[in-house]
Every structure is written in C-alpha cells, then in structure tokens.
Write a protein that holds these residues in place. Structure first.
Motif, PDB file in Angstrom:
ATOM      1  N   GLY A  39      -7.633   0.472  -6.151  1.00 60.49           N
ATOM      2  CA  GLY A  39      -7.009   1.768  -6.322  1.00 60.49           C
ATOM      3  C   GLY A  39      -8.072   2.789  -6.679  1.00 60.49           C
ATOM      4  N   PRO A  40      -8.393   3.685  -5.833  1.00 59.02           N
ATOM      5  CA  PRO A  40      -7.780   3.904  -4.524  1.00 59.02           C
ATOM      6  C   PRO A  40      -8.389   2.995  -3.468  1.00 59.02           C
ATOM      7  N   ILE A  41      -7.642   2.791  -2.403  1.00 55.73           N
ATOM      8  CA  ILE A  41      -8.182   2.126  -1.217  1.00 55.73           C
ATOM      9  C   ILE A  41      -8.842   3.229  -0.396  1.00 55.73           C
ATOM     10  N   LEU A  62      -5.038  -3.998   5.999  1.00 55.72           N
ATOM     11  CA  LEU A  62      -4.426  -3.263   4.887  1.00 55.72           C
ATOM     12  C   LEU A  62      -3.775  -4.201   3.874  1.00 55.72           C
ATOM     13  N   ALA A  63      -3.239  -5.316   4.343  1.00 54.13           N
ATOM     14  CA  ALA A  63      -2.638  -6.292   3.430  1.00 54.13           C
ATOM     15  C   ALA A  63      -3.696  -6.918   2.520  1.00 54.13           C
ATOM     16  N   GLY A 110      -3.446  -0.191  -4.959  1.00 53.69           N
ATOM     17  CA  GLY A 110      -2.724  -0.114  -3.693  1.00 53.69           C
ATOM     18  C   GLY A 110      -2.489   1.289  -3.178  1.00 53.69           C
ATOM     19  N   GLN A 111      -2.916   2.306  -3.911  1.00 53.48           N
ATOM     20  CA  GLN A 111      -2.725   3.677  -3.449  1.00 53.48           C
ATOM     21  C   GLN A 111      -3.919   4.134  -2.612  1.00 53.48           C
ATOM     22  N   THR A 112      -3.647   5.024  -1.647  1.00 55.01           N
ATOM     23  CA  THR A 112      -4.693   5.557  -0.791  1.00 55.01           C
ATOM     24  C   THR A 112      -4.335   6.967  -0.337  1.00 55.01           C
ATOM     25  N   MET A 114       0.850  -1.164   0.000  1.00 58.37           N
ATOM     26  CA  MET A 114       0.000   0.000   0.000  1.00 58.37           C
ATOM     27  C   MET A 114       0.900   1.232   0.000  1.00 58.37           C
ATOM     28  N   THR A 115       0.465   2.221  -0.772  1.00 55.17           N
ATOM     29  CA  THR A 115       1.192   3.474  -0.853  1.00 55.17           C
ATOM     30  C   THR A 115       0.258   4.614  -0.482  1.00 55.17           C
TER      31      THR A 115
END
Length: 101
Positions: free
Chosen positions: A49-51, A40-41, A16-18, A1-2
């Motif tokens: 995307g987005p989370i 989160l995993a 994986g972006q948030t 996650m980013t």
C-alpha cells in the motif's frame, strides 16, 4: 485491490490501494485480462500500500519474461511480504543491470 480516486491524506494508503490506473490499463493491453488479474492478485496478496506502477511492471516481468523463472505466485507474494527492503534492492538491481526500475 482498490483503486482510489485521490491519494489519501498524508499518503496513508491501506494495503491493496492504488492510484496506478494508467499502469493497470497498459498491463491489460500488454498481457490481457486473465494474466493481468494474476499480476494484480499477487500484489494484493503481498499487502502493498500503495501498489505502484513500478510494482505492477516488476511483477509482470517476473511472471512472464523468459529471463526469470516464472515464480509461483504465492511464493512471490510471500517474498514481497518477507522482504520489506525490496524496493531498495530493486533499484540497485535495475541500476546494476542497466534496466528501468
């Protein structure tokens, strides 16, 4: 996650972006580091995307509330990947059961 500082141009998030920093902080306070990492995993593995904050809260509920069957984390991520209309179904479920999204 980013965690990205600003929404990307035209809302083109990568998997994986948030930007849901407040939701992550609240998650850590509620369930602690190790369990928050599990949540989160799963969302990262689901390649969302987005989370969103809603995703975080829903996954937490599915994993830790007695009402639900504590699904296998890998199966949960696979279910999200395999069901692209999950957000619409979640809205319907929430409205039907008088729950917040």
């Amino acid at each position: 996650m980013t965690i990205v500082r600003h929404p990307p141009a035209q809302g083109a998030y990568k998997p994986g972006q948030t930007i849901a920093v407040s939701a992550i902080k609240a998650l850590l306070r509620r369930i602690g580091f190790d369990e928050a990492v599990r949540v989160l995993a799963i969302l990262s593995a689901a390649r969302l995307g987005p989370i969103k904050a809603d995703h975080i809260r829903a996954t937490e509920r599915l994993l830790f509330e007695e009402e639900f069957a504590s699904p296998d984390p890998d199966a949960l991520a696979s279910s999200i990947i395999g069901h692209p209309g999950f957000e619409k179904d979640a809205k319907t479920f929430a409205a039907t059961h008088g729950l917040p999204l």
